[in-house]
Design an enzyme around this catalytic site. Structure first.
Site, short mmCIF file in Angstrom:
data_model
loop_
_atom_site.label_atom_id
_atom_site.label_comp_id
_atom_site.label_asym_id
_atom_site.label_seq_id
_atom_site.Cartn_x
_atom_site.Cartn_y
_atom_site.Cartn_z
N THR A 45 0.69 -1.10 -0.01
CA THR A 45 0.07 -0.03 -0.01
C THR A 45 0.92 1.29 -0.09
OG1 THR A 45 -1.58 1.49 1.38
CG2 THR A 45 -0.10 -0.28 2.55
N ASP B 169 0.10 3.66 1.43
CA ASP B 169 -0.22 4.53 2.74
C ASP B 169 0.68 4.43 3.89
OD1 ASP B 169 -2.48 5.16 1.29
OD2 ASP B 169 -3.74 3.73 2.14
N ARG C 143 -5.30 7.54 3.25
CA ARG C 143 -6.59 7.26 4.34
C ARG C 143 -6.36 7.71 5.79
NH1 ARG C 143 -8.33 1.21 4.29
NH2 ARG C 143 -6.25 0.91 4.97
N GLU D 42 -5.29 13.52 3.42
CA GLU D 42 -6.72 13.47 3.14
C GLU D 42 -7.45 13.15 4.46
OE1 GLU D 42 -7.37 10.34 0.20
OE2 GLU D 42 -6.82 8.74 1.27
N GLN E 184 -0.46 9.69 -7.18
CA GLN E 184 0.67 9.13 -6.21
C GLN E 184 0.69 7.65 -6.40
OE1 GLN E 184 -0.36 11.23 -2.22
NE2 GLN E 184 -2.10 11.34 -3.82
N ARG E 185 -0.15 6.79 -7.19
CA ARG E 185 -0.22 5.50 -7.37
C ARG E 185 0.20 5.36 -8.46
NH1 ARG E 185 -5.90 3.70 -4.81
NH2 ARG E 185 -6.10 2.59 -6.79
O1 F6P Z 1 -5.14 2.76 0.12
C1 F6P Z 1 -4.49 3.47 -0.98
C2 F6P Z 1 -5.34 4.76 -1.42
O2 F6P Z 1 -4.87 5.07 -2.54
C3 F6P Z 1 -5.76 5.61 -0.21
O3 F6P Z 1 -4.48 6.37 0.00
C4 F6P Z 1 -6.89 6.15 -0.77
O4 F6P Z 1 -7.56 6.75 0.20
C5 F6P Z 1 -7.76 5.29 -1.46
O5 F6P Z 1 -6.67 4.10 -1.96
C6 F6P Z 1 -8.42 5.72 -3.05
O6 F6P Z 1 -9.25 4.60 -3.20
P1 F6P Z 1 -9.91 4.64 -4.73
O7 F6P Z 1 -8.66 3.97 -5.56
O8 F6P Z 1 -10.95 3.51 -4.54
O9 F6P Z 1 -9.95 5.93 -5.21
#
Ligand code: F6P
Length: 383
Positions: free
Chosen positions: A142, A144, A188, A239, A291-292
């Site tokens: 993750t 996070d 999160r 967030e 960020q991902r």
């Molecule tokens: O857990 C990873 C995360 O990117 C969190 O930081 C974020 O709150 C959430 O997933 C966002 O989820 P989604 O991809 O469903 O918008």
């Protein structure tokens, strides 16, 4: 189970994706194929693929040229729990227990083990599936960095670099226009990303869920910076940051998800308060899924490779119901049940937190002496 019984192993990526997943898939798969002569299978789109039997063989070639690739070649889902599977039956949508279908898929493909890459949601589901007789090995994932029993998850380092670069970039434009810019990060209910990126880029204020903030104190920081001749203020807000006595800002809910709440919007709330209370021109930037995405950092690729290799070794040793992890500088493993449904938050004695406070970073509480700030946080944390 003795190592010699392992012939066929599945790999699944669950939850939100993150940079480094492919590096783990590669390390698990290549170790098993190369070193152990095991056949490897990919389960598509997380537990959804296990319920719906979307499983395909992964060859050595499939695992080549993916080390630096972001995302996951298997696809992922953060809303498909086999125990509460969202589907339509006789025209009626609803959640149903489809865990038997998941077990059937595992047996149909004669899998001897399933390596699950995921965060707390995936580990909770994996722990339940393990109780049904599936041989599970978990790999923590993750951005996070909030998984219990592990010091660092892969993906976090990449996310921190992206946020840090964004903070550095907004700094120059904020300075040109004498503005306050609030950069909102993911994370999160934990403030790891905001803390690490904020500290790395010298943000003037860092807001994290673990330290409820006082909007008046944040405005005071902005005002005093201008009074002292500074040309801009940079705020890094997680967030999940929350005002004292207030609530986290929820952007939307995703009913089928293990954790249905999607946070988002605190950056704008803070920027609006600052502009209204101080008159300083303010903007909010939400970094979101940037960020991902994209290429993992070398650190994340290396960590992912170590964890993937360790997961393959656990499988071959027949040590199931466990998750590999980085703990105290070493790769080790821990029972899945110890990880499930827990969130690892920034603790009050986190060295980077204390260092950031010592160098004058505000965490949005009353600007007393450092000891006073710690006291305010402990008080707020007890609420
Ligand atoms: O857990 C990873 C995360 O990117 C969190 O930081 C974020 O709150 C959430 O997933 C966002 O989820 P989604 O991809 O469903 O918008």
């Amino acid at each position: 189970m003795a190592g010699k019984c392992i012939r066929r192993v599945g790999i699944l990526t669950g939850g939100g994706d993150c940079p480094g997943l492919n590096a783990v898939i590669r390390a698990v798969g290549k170790t098993l194929i190369n070193d152990c002569g095991v056949e490897v299978f990919g389960v598509e789109d997380g537990f959804r693929g296990l319920v719906l039997d979307h499983v395909r063989p992964l060859s050595y070639k499939d695992l080549s040229n993916i080390l630096t690739l972001g995302g996951t070649i298997l696809g992922s889902s953060n809303k498909d729990n086999p125990f509460e599977f969202y589907s339509e039956s006789e025209g009626k949508p609803g959640k149903r227990d489809r865990s038997d279908d998941a077990l059937r898929t595992y047996r149909r493909h004669r899998l001897d083990a399933l390596v699950c890459l995921g965060g707390d949601g995936t580990m909770s589901i994996a722990a339940r599936i393990a109780k049904m007789g599936v041989n599970i090995v978990g790999v923590p994932k993750t951005i996070d960095n909030d998984l219990a029993e592990t010091d660092r998850t892969f993906g976090f380092d990449t996310a921190v670099s992206i946020v840090s670069e964004a903070l550095d970039r907004v700094h120059t434009t904020a300075a040109s226009h004498h503005r306050c810019i609030v950069v909102e990060t993911m994370g999160r209910y934990a403030g790891w990303i905001a803390l690490y990126a904020g500290a790395a880029s010298g943000a003037d204020v860092i807001l994290i869920p673990e330290i409820p903030f006082d909007p008046k104190a944040v405005c005071e920081v902005v005002r005093s910076r201008y009074d002292n001749g500074k040309v801009c203020t940079i705020i890094c807000a997680a967030e999940g940051a929350v005002p004292i006595g207030g609530h986290m800002v929820v952007e939307k809910t995703v009913a089928a998800s293990h954790d249905p709440i999607r946070l988002g919007g605190i950056g704008k709330v803070v920027a609006d308060i600052i502009e209204k209370e101080t008159g300083v021109d303010s903007r909010a930037v939400v970094l979101g899924h940037v960020q991902r995405g994209g290429t993992p950092t070398p650190f994340d690729r290396a960590l992912a490779t170590c964890l993937g290799h360790a997961a393959a070794m656990l499988v071959m040793a027949g040590r199931f119901g466990r998750m590999v992890r980085l703990k105290d500088g070493k790769i080790s493993d821990v029972e899945l049940s110890k990880v499930a449904d827990k969130v690892r938050k920034v603790p009050p004695d986190e060295p980077l937190l204390l260092a950031a406070m010592a160098v004058g970073t505000s965490f949005g509480v009353r600007r007393d002496l450092p000891a006073g700030r710690m006291h305010a946080w402990r008080r707020a944390g007890r609420r």
